[in-house]
Design an enzyme around this catalytic site. Structure first.
Site, PDB file in Angstrom:
ATOM      1  N   GLU A 174       1.134  -0.552   0.130  1.00 45.93           N
ATOM      2  CA  GLU A 174       0.157  -0.084   0.008  1.00 45.93           C
ATOM      3  C   GLU A 174       0.910   1.413  -0.167  1.00 45.93           C
ATOM      4  OE1 GLU A 174      -3.579   2.215   2.126  1.00 45.93           O
ATOM      5  OE2 GLU A 174      -2.319   0.622   2.995  1.00 45.93           O
ATOM      6  N   GLU A 185       4.309   4.694   4.387  1.00 49.14           N
ATOM      7  CA  GLU A 185       3.962   6.026   4.561  1.00 49.14           C
ATOM      8  C   GLU A 185       4.951   7.159   5.105  1.00 49.14           C
ATOM      9  OE1 GLU A 185       1.646   8.906   5.717  1.00 49.14           O
ATOM     10  OE2 GLU A 185       0.859   7.018   4.340  1.00 49.14           O
ATOM     11  N   ASP A 194      -2.900  12.300  -2.463  1.00 51.04           N
ATOM     12  CA  ASP A 194      -3.015  14.040  -2.554  1.00 51.04           C
ATOM     13  C   ASP A 194      -3.152  14.470  -3.977  1.00 51.04           C
ATOM     14  OD1 ASP A 194      -2.340  16.361  -2.662  1.00 51.04           O
ATOM     15  OD2 ASP A 194      -1.154  16.019  -0.145  1.00 51.04           O
ATOM     16  N   LYS A 209      -3.882  22.981  -7.040  1.00 52.10           N
ATOM     17  CA  LYS A 209      -2.913  23.743  -7.889  1.00 52.10           C
ATOM     18  C   LYS A 209      -2.716  23.067  -9.192  1.00 52.10           C
ATOM     19  CE  LYS A 209      -2.705  27.126  -4.232  1.00 52.10           C
ATOM     20  NZ  LYS A 209      -1.370  27.762  -3.670  1.00 52.10           N
ATOM     21  N   ASP A 251     -11.460  10.115  -3.825  1.00 53.48           N
ATOM     22  CA  ASP A 251     -12.503  10.676  -4.286  1.00 53.48           C
ATOM     23  C   ASP A 251     -13.044  11.818  -5.554  1.00 53.48           C
ATOM     24  OD1 ASP A 251     -10.399  12.253  -2.614  1.00 53.48           O
ATOM     25  OD2 ASP A 251     -12.233  13.401  -1.134  1.00 53.48           O
ATOM     26  N   THR A 300     -10.408   2.588   4.436  1.00 56.51           N
ATOM     27  CA  THR A 300      -8.750   3.519   5.262  1.00 56.51           C
ATOM     28  C   THR A 300     -10.247   4.520   5.692  1.00 56.51           C
ATOM     29  OG1 THR A 300      -9.909   4.910   3.615  1.00 56.51           O
ATOM     30  CG2 THR A 300      -7.518   3.532   2.881  1.00 56.51           C
ATOM     31  N   GLU A 305     -11.340   6.764   3.819  1.00 54.70           N
ATOM     32  CA  GLU A 305     -12.886   6.037   2.911  1.00 54.70           C
ATOM     33  C   GLU A 305     -14.165   7.069   3.794  1.00 54.70           C
ATOM     34  OE1 GLU A 305     -15.399   2.477   1.218  1.00 54.70           O
ATOM     35  OE2 GLU A 305     -13.893   2.229   2.151  1.00 54.70           O
TER      36      GLU A 305
END
Length: 213
Positions: A44, A69, A119, A123, A155, A192, A195
């Site tokens: 992941e 991460e 992320d 912009k 999303d 997650t 989510e």
């Protein structure tokens, strides 16, 4: 939707079997140094607080799961979840995931790669920072086994559409395969935490799955 503050880690929890930095990963690559059993490995990218790692390692004990991460406190939190659940098939890694894929993971070694809610870098001048760029997608293809899968959820519809267009034009993956939304059976029955927050706010989640042939 703001993030909730992380709870303080219990210093009594032994993270030694569930936490590494990218620099501490075995070189040459040897998953036997990370997991109790040698079995198919899924990675992941951006594991956050580790809900996916905790859930997937429990429901699929015949696979190993590694989450990378970039924020240390989140990686430690994910490791603590795995430790509390005695997940010998789960590992949290702190550091640069792009570097990990590029320098550590050999070709044709992963059963699946999971990228959930990266992320979006809204912009225009920042979009080159998006994690699902051509270079990383090609690294995903390189590291996947034949019939290995990429799972991508977001999303942000514009990010979703742009990524699907990039894959269709330049990346050797078959898809997208639609992924149905599963009703949640309890408060943490989500892939997650992001989510969970998104769906509880009645906002859409865009899901796709790709296969390496």
């Amino acid at each position: 939707m703001g993030r909730r503050a992380l709870k303080k880690l219990d210093p009594k929890i032994d993270l030694s079997g569930h936490f590494r930095t990218v620099e501490e990963l075995p070189a040459p690559w040897n998953p036997a140094e990370l997991f109790a059993k040698e079995q198919p490995l899924e990675v992941e990218m951006g594991s956050g607080k580790g809900l996916f790692l905790q859930t997937a390692s429990g429901v699929c004990p015949e696979h190993n799961f590694l989450g990378v991460e970039v924020r240390q406190k989140y990686a430690l939190h994910a490791a603590a979840r795995l430790a509390r659940g005695s997940r010998t098939n789960g590992m949290a890694v702190y550091g640069d995931g792009l570097r990990m894929f590029r320098e550590c993971i050999p070709s044709a070694s992963l059963a699946a790669v999971h990228v959930y809610f990266p992320d979006p870098w809204w912009k225009t001048r920042h979009r080159k920072r998006r994690i699902l760029n051509e270079a990383f997608l090609n690294d995903i293809v390189r590291t996947l086994l034949p019939d290995g899968r990429l799972h991508f959820w977001t999303d942000v519809q514009r990010y979703f559409d742009a990524t699907l267009e990039l894959i269709a034009e330049k990346i050797a993956l078959e898809g997208p395969v639609d992924v149905n939304e599963k009703p949640a059976e309890h408060d943490l029955d989500y892939r997650t935490h992001f989510e969970r927050r998104t769906r509880l706010n009645d906002e859409p989640v865009y899901r796709a799955e790709f296969v390496k042939r």
